[in-house]
Design a protein around this motif. Structure first.
Motif, PDB file in Angstrom:
ATOM      1  N   ASP A  35      12.583  27.904  -6.375  1.00 20.00           N
ATOM      2  CA  ASP A  35      11.174  27.665  -6.010  1.00 20.00           C
ATOM      3  C   ASP A  35      11.052  26.392  -5.172  1.00 20.00           C
ATOM      4  O   ASP A  35      10.258  26.325  -4.230  1.00 20.00           O
ATOM      5  CB  ASP A  35      10.310  27.497  -7.267  1.00 20.00           C
ATOM      6  CG  ASP A  35       9.751  28.820  -7.754  1.00 20.00           C
ATOM      7  OD1 ASP A  35      10.004  29.853  -7.101  1.00 20.00           O
ATOM      8  OD2 ASP A  35       9.079  28.814  -8.799  1.00 20.00           O
ATOM      9  N   ALA A  36      11.822  25.388  -5.550  1.00 18.61           N
ATOM     10  CA  ALA A  36      11.771  24.115  -4.811  1.00 18.61           C
ATOM     11  C   ALA A  36      12.376  24.288  -3.417  1.00 18.61           C
ATOM     12  O   ALA A  36      11.808  23.815  -2.419  1.00 18.61           O
ATOM     13  CB  ALA A  36      12.511  23.037  -5.587  1.00 18.61           C
ATOM     14  N   LEU A  37      13.500  24.984  -3.349  1.00 19.76           N
ATOM     15  CA  LEU A  37      14.125  25.213  -2.024  1.00 19.76           C
ATOM     16  C   LEU A  37      13.164  26.006  -1.131  1.00 19.76           C
ATOM     17  O   LEU A  37      12.978  25.686   0.049  1.00 19.76           O
ATOM     18  CB  LEU A  37      15.430  25.995  -2.193  1.00 19.76           C
ATOM     19  CG  LEU A  37      16.591  25.238  -2.846  1.00 19.76           C
ATOM     20  CD1 LEU A  37      17.721  26.199  -3.208  1.00 19.76           C
ATOM     21  CD2 LEU A  37      17.114  24.128  -1.934  1.00 19.76           C
ATOM     22  N   ASP A  38      12.567  27.013  -1.724  1.00 23.02           N
ATOM     23  CA  ASP A  38      11.666  27.864  -0.930  1.00 23.02           C
ATOM     24  C   ASP A  38      10.414  27.100  -0.506  1.00 23.02           C
ATOM     25  O   ASP A  38       9.870  27.335   0.574  1.00 23.02           O
ATOM     26  CB  ASP A  38      11.275  29.115  -1.731  1.00 23.02           C
ATOM     27  CG  ASP A  38      12.476  30.023  -1.975  1.00 23.02           C
ATOM     28  OD1 ASP A  38      13.498  29.862  -1.266  1.00 23.02           O
ATOM     29  OD2 ASP A  38      12.408  30.871  -2.884  1.00 23.02           O
ATOM     30  N   LEU A  39       9.978  26.199  -1.362  1.00 24.43           N
ATOM     31  CA  LEU A  39       8.793  25.408  -0.997  1.00 24.43           C
ATOM     32  C   LEU A  39       9.100  24.543   0.233  1.00 24.43           C
ATOM     33  O   LEU A  39       8.276  24.424   1.146  1.00 24.43           O
ATOM     34  CB  LEU A  39       8.340  24.521  -2.162  1.00 24.43           C
ATOM     35  CG  LEU A  39       7.165  23.617  -1.814  1.00 24.43           C
ATOM     36  CD1 LEU A  39       5.908  24.431  -1.503  1.00 24.43           C
ATOM     37  CD2 LEU A  39       6.865  22.621  -2.930  1.00 24.43           C
ATOM     38  N   LYS A  84      21.010  17.846  -7.456  1.00 22.78           N
ATOM     39  CA  LYS A  84      22.295  18.243  -6.845  1.00 22.78           C
ATOM     40  C   LYS A  84      22.043  19.245  -5.702  1.00 22.78           C
ATOM     41  O   LYS A  84      22.512  19.069  -4.585  1.00 22.78           O
ATOM     42  CB  LYS A  84      23.174  18.874  -7.925  1.00 22.78           C
ATOM     43  CG  LYS A  84      24.563  19.220  -7.476  1.00 22.78           C
ATOM     44  CD  LYS A  84      25.419  19.571  -8.696  1.00 22.78           C
ATOM     45  CE  LYS A  84      26.826  19.945  -8.318  1.00 22.78           C
ATOM     46  NZ  LYS A  84      26.921  21.077  -7.421  1.00 22.78           N
ATOM     47  N   VAL A  85      21.264  20.268  -6.006  1.00 25.79           N
ATOM     48  CA  VAL A  85      21.047  21.324  -5.010  1.00 25.79           C
ATOM     49  C   VAL A  85      20.155  20.833  -3.868  1.00 25.79           C
ATOM     50  O   VAL A  85      20.447  21.057  -2.684  1.00 25.79           O
ATOM     51  CB  VAL A  85      20.403  22.558  -5.694  1.00 25.79           C
ATOM     52  CG1 VAL A  85      20.112  23.643  -4.677  1.00 25.79           C
ATOM     53  CG2 VAL A  85      21.304  23.071  -6.807  1.00 25.79           C
ATOM     54  N   LEU A  86      19.088  20.142  -4.220  1.00 27.52           N
ATOM     55  CA  LEU A  86      18.119  19.744  -3.185  1.00 27.52           C
ATOM     56  C   LEU A  86      18.700  18.704  -2.242  1.00 27.52           C
ATOM     57  O   LEU A  86      18.503  18.767  -1.022  1.00 27.52           O
ATOM     58  CB  LEU A  86      16.838  19.207  -3.837  1.00 27.52           C
ATOM     59  CG  LEU A  86      16.004  20.247  -4.586  1.00 27.52           C
ATOM     60  CD1 LEU A  86      14.843  19.587  -5.319  1.00 27.52           C
ATOM     61  CD2 LEU A  86      15.463  21.301  -3.627  1.00 27.52           C
ATOM     62  N   LYS A  87      19.447  17.766  -2.795  1.00 21.81           N
ATOM     63  CA  LYS A  87      19.999  16.707  -1.937  1.00 21.81           C
ATOM     64  C   LYS A  87      21.063  17.269  -0.997  1.00 21.81           C
ATOM     65  O   LYS A  87      21.266  16.771   0.114  1.00 21.81           O
ATOM     66  CB  LYS A  87      20.583  15.583  -2.781  1.00 21.81           C
ATOM     67  CG  LYS A  87      19.521  14.673  -3.363  1.00 21.81           C
ATOM     68  CD  LYS A  87      18.845  13.852  -2.268  1.00 21.81           C
ATOM     69  CE  LYS A  87      17.677  13.048  -2.789  1.00 21.81           C
ATOM     70  NZ  LYS A  87      16.852  12.451  -1.769  1.00 21.81           N
ATOM     71  N   GLU A  88      21.748  18.289  -1.474  1.00 23.47           N
ATOM     72  CA  GLU A  88      22.784  18.894  -0.622  1.00 23.47           C
ATOM     73  C   GLU A  88      22.147  19.594   0.577  1.00 23.47           C
ATOM     74  O   GLU A  88      22.566  19.440   1.700  1.00 23.47           O
ATOM     75  CB  GLU A  88      23.552  19.906  -1.465  1.00 23.47           C
ATOM     76  CG  GLU A  88      24.964  20.154  -0.941  1.00 23.47           C
ATOM     77  CD  GLU A  88      25.711  21.013  -1.944  1.00 23.47           C
ATOM     78  OE1 GLU A  88      25.926  20.530  -3.073  1.00 23.47           O
ATOM     79  OE2 GLU A  88      26.021  22.166  -1.586  1.00 23.47           O
ATOM     80  N   LYS A  89      21.065  20.331   0.305  1.00 25.95           N
ATOM     81  CA  LYS A  89      20.462  21.103   1.396  1.00 25.95           C
ATOM     82  C   LYS A  89      19.440  20.300   2.199  1.00 25.95           C
ATOM     83  O   LYS A  89      19.334  20.459   3.421  1.00 25.95           O
ATOM     84  CB  LYS A  89      19.819  22.371   0.821  1.00 25.95           C
ATOM     85  CG  LYS A  89      19.320  23.297   1.895  1.00 25.95           C
ATOM     86  CD  LYS A  89      19.423  24.750   1.536  1.00 25.95           C
ATOM     87  CE  LYS A  89      19.059  25.604   2.761  1.00 25.95           C
ATOM     88  NZ  LYS A  89      18.490  26.862   2.404  1.00 25.95           N
TER      89      LYS A  89
END
Ligand code: AHR
Length: 675
Positions: free
Chosen positions: A352-356, A406-411
């Motif tokens: 949801d965060a990535l998509d936002l 981890k995921v958000l900082k990577e992308k």
């Protein structure tokens, strides 16, 4: 320089605490005992900038609490427009006049229209009389004479007969103050729209939807909007309320809350994807504040999501604020069910965060960027900030935050993340979380302070000795809570606003690390609030800024570009003799901006030396907020009890002589040569 100031600060801390604990009320009660004092000498080191003030420094906290969205800033005037409240006819009554007879049936289509399954089947049995539905609005419908209203409805005719729909607006005296007719409803679901001009003003009008003729119609999404919404947008916002926000010139808007992000349980958390697309496809849910406080129960409080994430982003763009959305981190409110999602099931939340981020920032041909573009905004919103969880605590939060990070900082390494340090500004959980976030080198921690005024006075120096190596601070929710009184707005009294102003001088002075701050909550509907104090109070037609609002505005409109020291005998002013001060320079306007908070009962005479920058021989502007006593507040009937008083006086070179009144907040705008 700053280090020197800091070490000296600790020497006066005891004194500050003593003064603060005496309480602001005591300090302010005897305003008539003003005693002339000897002149206190201050110096502003205008050529010694300490830190840049971030453009986003002073912002807005928006939460759908106190009817802030539906029944508030979201301009829809019809309550329960799609019959999806738990009780489908809440807000509606059968309208039957004269010899009329008929029936209302609520039909649930279930999977045929899962997001908006119910509609009303209304049958009029006779040509005579008046039959239909009446909507009561949100504690009435607020309308103004001469203003256009836009009505719309999804409708179809079923069976025999020829039905015309007639719309009437009835004022509280029972008189008609607007009407319109929709001719020819067909057998296919269609959206019908019609506008009319209102012939009267009333805060508590009601809407009649009348069937003319004999027959049956199906009705859904019965909607009435003022034509004049903010920027004239369809599905738009109340202009008077948005204007109050725009006037703050906010650096950011945090949305959609607050506890509302977390939900009472996970199932009722705020899910942004359910708040975009066509309004009729947004699935309504109960508002968590509907039931939160037994003594403030508001059974008709729901989230239609007419104001959804797309509209929040637009609002930010419209008023020049950075968008700061907060998402669920997989933990429901820990004051309520405290449910957590297992770590191995956290992926959808992170997705949801990535998509936002893609929805806000992605190109118009990306999956989520396209949805934004299809909604009418092909250009990205350029979102730079994202909050993970609201008032979360304990190791469960740390584990979940780490997984998000981890995921958000990577992308998306450029998006700054805001993390929780719990609901309190101190204590075991706060210490634990602050330590963990520091170890992780988190971008921002979100500190919350709902405390008595004395706490704010005492904590004006809170950040002077804060660890500069830790995360930046987002003072995400704060409000000084004075004692209760009868009128809802009364807690927003001068005592509370003055204490917040003192505290804010400390935030400003430390804006190298406190980089964002917002008062909370934002809005309170005088007839349907659950939580107070609130920054702005309103009813269906009126709005009033609290004294706290004017304090926020004073700081936000005068944030400057760089902090500079303001000192007395080489020390910062954080409560000695009940005086608090901060100063900034504005390199764009060449002004030295000095904020002075006098929390004592005495007028103070000052001589302020502006060092290192020649003062222009132009008038100095003085903006003052003060009140005759600490319990004064602004109400809808008396909105101007505490508002800024602006005067000018001539400068006399680099030594400014001025006085600050008892229990007052003063801003001096000093024109300077090039800074
Ligand atoms: O501002 C009201 C509530 O206070 C917010 O929802 C929550 O974050 C805090 O506890």
């Amino acid at each position: 320089m700053f280090a020197l100031i800091l070490t000296k600060t600790s020497a006066i801390m005891k004194k500050i605490k003593l003064v603060a604990s005496l309480g602001l009320i005591l300090a302010c009660l005897s305003l008539n005992q003003m005693v002339a004092q000897k002149i206190q000498k201050l110096s502003v080191l205008a050529n010694k900038p300490l830190a840049e003030v971030q453009p986003a420094m002073w912002g807005i906290f928006f939460e759908d609490i106190n009817f802030a969205a539906d029944g508030g800033i979201y301009a829809e005037l019809v309550k329960n427009r799609s019959f999806e409240f738990t009780r489908p006819l809440m807000g509606w009554t059968e309208l039957k006049q004269g010899d009329a007879s008929g029936s209302i049936l609520i039909i649930n289509q279930g999977e045929e229209n899962p997001n908006n399954p119910r509609f009303a089947r209304v049958t009029s049995n006779t040509e005579k009389g008046v039959y239909g539905l009446t909507n009561e609005g949100f504690r009435g419908i607020g309308v103004s004479k001469g203003k256009q209203l836009d009505f719309s409805v999804f409708a179809r005719q079923t069976g025999e007969g020829l039905i015309r729909l007639k719309i009437e607006l009835i004022n509280s005296a029972g008189d008609k103050i607007g009407e319109a007719s929709l001719i020819h409803i067909t057998e296919k679901w269609q959206k019908y729209s019609i506008s009319f001009v209102c012939t009267g003003t009333d805060a508590k009008a009601k809407l009649n939807v009348i069937l003319e003729g004999k027959g049956t119609v199906d009705l859904d999404m019965i909607s009435l909007f003022p034509h004049d919404t903010w920027k004239g947008r369809a599905n738009g916002l109340r202009t008077d309320l948005v204007q109050m926000l725009a006037d703050l010139k906010p650096g950011f808007i945090r949305f959609p809350g607050g506890c509302i992000v977390e939900g009472f349980e996970l199932a009722t958390r705020y899910q942004w994807k359910k708040t975009i697309g066509k309004p009729e496809d947004r699935k309504l849910i109960i508002n968590r504040w509907n039931t939160e406080f037994a003594d403030k129960s508001t059974p008709d409080y729901f989230q239609s999501y007419g104001l959804g994430f797309f509209e929040y982003f637009l609002l930010c763009e419209d008023i020049g604020a950075e968008p700061l959305p907060i998402l669920s981190c997989g933990m429901a409110c820990q004051f309520n069910s405290a449910e957590v999602v297992p770590l191995n099931q956290l992926d959808p939340y992170i997705q949801d965060a990535l998509d936002l981020i893609e929805f806000a920032n992605g190109p118009a041909d990306s999956k989520w960027g396209k949805i934004r573009s299809d909604m009418g905004h092909s250009l990205p919103f350029n979102m730079k900030l994202l909050g993970i969880g609201n008032e979360q605590w304990d190791v469960q939060y740390v584990d979940r935050y780490k997984a998000f990070e981890k995921v958000l900082k990577e992308k998306y390494p450029a998006v700054k993340l805001i993390s929780s340090v719990g609901p309190s500004p101190d204590g075991k959980q706060f210490e634990y979380l602050s330590g963990e976030m520091k170890k992780m080198n988190a971008d921002f921690v979100d500190e919350h302070y709902y405390k008595e005024p004395a706490w704010f006075l005492k904590n004006a120096s809170r950040y002077d000795q804060y660890d500069r190596k830790g995360p930046k601070i987002f003072a995400g929710e704060y409000a000084a809570h004075s004692k209760a009184d009868k009128a809802p707005e009364s807690r927003n009294n001068w005592e509370s606003a003055l204490a917040e102003a003192a505290f804010m001088t400390g935030l400003e002075r430390n804006s190298d690390m406190v980089q964002m701050a917002s008062y909370a909550p934002l809005f309170g509907n005088v007839e349907s609030w659950q939580w107070r104090p609130d920054l702005i109070w309103f009813d269906n037609l009126r709005v009033a800024g609290s004294p706290n609002y004017y304090v926020q505005k004073l700081f936000s409109n005068n944030k400057g570009t760089n902090v500079v020291p303001i000192l007395k005998n080489g020390l910062i002013l954080a409560g000695a003799d009940s005086l608090y001060a901060s100063a900034v320079i504005d390199k764009k306007t060449n002004q030295v901006l000095i904020k002075l908070v006098n929390a004592s009962s005495k007028q103070v005479s000052l001589e302020i030396a502006i060092e290192g920058s020649p003062v222009e021989k132009k008038p100095i502007t003085r903006e003052v907020l003060s009140a005759s006593n600490p319990t004064v507040f602004n109400s809808l009937d008396k909105p101007g009890e505490i508002v800024p008083v602006i005067t000018t006086f001539n400068s006399n070179g680099n030594k400014i002589k001025t006085t600050v009144g008892p229990c007052s907040v003063t801003l001096l705008k000093v024109p300077s040569k090039k800074l």
